[in-house]
Design a protein around this motif. Sequence first.
Motif, PDB file in Angstrom:
ATOM      1  N   GLU A   1      -0.468  16.114   6.537  1.00  0.00           N
ATOM      2  CA  GLU A   1      -0.489  14.875   7.305  1.00  0.00           C
ATOM      3  C   GLU A   1      -0.278  13.696   6.370  1.00  0.00           C
TER       4      GLU A   1
ATOM      5  N   THR B   1       0.850  -1.192   0.000  1.00  0.00           N
ATOM      6  CA  THR B   1       0.000   0.000   0.000  1.00  0.00           C
ATOM      7  C   THR B   1       0.878   1.231   0.000  1.00  0.00           C
TER       8      THR B   1
ATOM      9  N   GLY C   1      -4.084   4.157   5.067  1.00  0.00           N
ATOM     10  CA  GLY C   1      -5.468   3.833   5.336  1.00  0.00           C
ATOM     11  C   GLY C   1      -6.128   5.020   6.010  1.00  0.00           C
ATOM     12  N   ASN C   2      -6.741   4.777   7.149  1.00  0.00           N
ATOM     13  CA  ASN C   2      -7.385   5.855   7.892  1.00  0.00           C
ATOM     14  C   ASN C   2      -6.550   6.360   9.059  1.00  0.00           C
ATOM     15  N   GLN C   3      -5.356   5.809   9.243  1.00  0.00           N
ATOM     16  CA  GLN C   3      -4.528   6.181  10.381  1.00  0.00           C
ATOM     17  C   GLN C   3      -3.522   7.253   9.999  1.00  0.00           C
ATOM     18  N   VAL C   4      -3.467   8.327  10.787  1.00  0.00           N
ATOM     19  CA  VAL C   4      -2.485   9.390  10.603  1.00  0.00           C
ATOM     20  C   VAL C   4      -1.203   9.000  11.329  1.00  0.00           C
ATOM     21  N   TYR C   5      -0.078   9.014  10.596  1.00  0.00           N
ATOM     22  CA  TYR C   5       1.196   8.632  11.192  1.00  0.00           C
ATOM     23  C   TYR C   5       2.081   9.835  11.510  1.00  0.00           C
TER      24      TYR C   5
ATOM     25  N   LYS D   1      -0.388   8.227   1.975  1.00  0.00           N
ATOM     26  CA  LYS D   1      -1.002   9.357   1.285  1.00  0.00           C
ATOM     27  C   LYS D   1      -0.748  10.641   2.066  1.00  0.00           C
TER      28      LYS D   1
ATOM     29  N   LYS E   1      -0.980   9.634   5.933  1.00  0.00           N
ATOM     30  CA  LYS E   1      -1.872   8.588   6.408  1.00  0.00           C
ATOM     31  C   LYS E   1      -1.607   7.288   5.667  1.00  0.00           C
TER      32      LYS E   1
ATOM     33  N   GLU F   1      -1.706  14.629   2.604  1.00  0.00           N
ATOM     34  CA  GLU F   1      -2.814  15.557   2.389  1.00  0.00           C
ATOM     35  C   GLU F   1      -2.513  16.888   3.076  1.00  0.00           C
TER      36      GLU F   1
END
Length: 228
Positions: free
Chosen positions: A194, A173, A198-202, A176, A196, A178
Amino acid sequence: MPRLPAFRDAALLNLALIHRSYANENPEVGQNNETLEFLGDSVLNFLSSHFIYRLYPDLNESQLTRLRSALVDETQLADFANYLEVGKNMKLGKGAIKDKARKNDSLLSDTFEAIIGAYFLDSGIDAVRNFVEPLFESAAEGLLDRKLTAESSILLDAKNRFQEWVQGNLGPTQPKYETIAQSGPDHAPDFTVEVKVGNQVYGVGKGRSKKEAEKRAAELALKEVGAL
């Protein structure tokens, strides 16, 4: 003397030199160079990938990615722009000129990308390749002269390192990036980005350009996962 390539359509080159600050102060010009910058970024990534693939056929994918990053990062593209004296031709707003934007690496890099995008539309991929490969060769020689290898720290771009971590630990994967906030004047903006999976912000990073903010976000993500 260094010079920009000859355009068949001079209007395309003119558009590539129009910064948003100038367009905002002179609404009659209409567009600015941001969409050409987007196109040029893709063209440069493709051509630099092909160039280093031929130049270093024994490097693996990770090493090639790192070397490409060094070849087309903001600092290197600004160097190309300075060599070609792009700064004196940029169309900038009064505030940007006052703040010495002609020497700003981020604006120089963005304008160089816009010129490449415009030249691609004007003359095609082969013409762009003939124009940029001598620049790539000079930059690659500089890297070799400093005895940098594909594993050297300067080539370990944080975004590529985080992508490698993601693919090695989370599967096939892509992270991303943004832009979640932008402030400041057109010629000296501050971006917050930020990253990310999936839906998790790293990680969340800030910078004077989107690229710088993305790298900061990637650095924080690497720290978050214990890879930096």
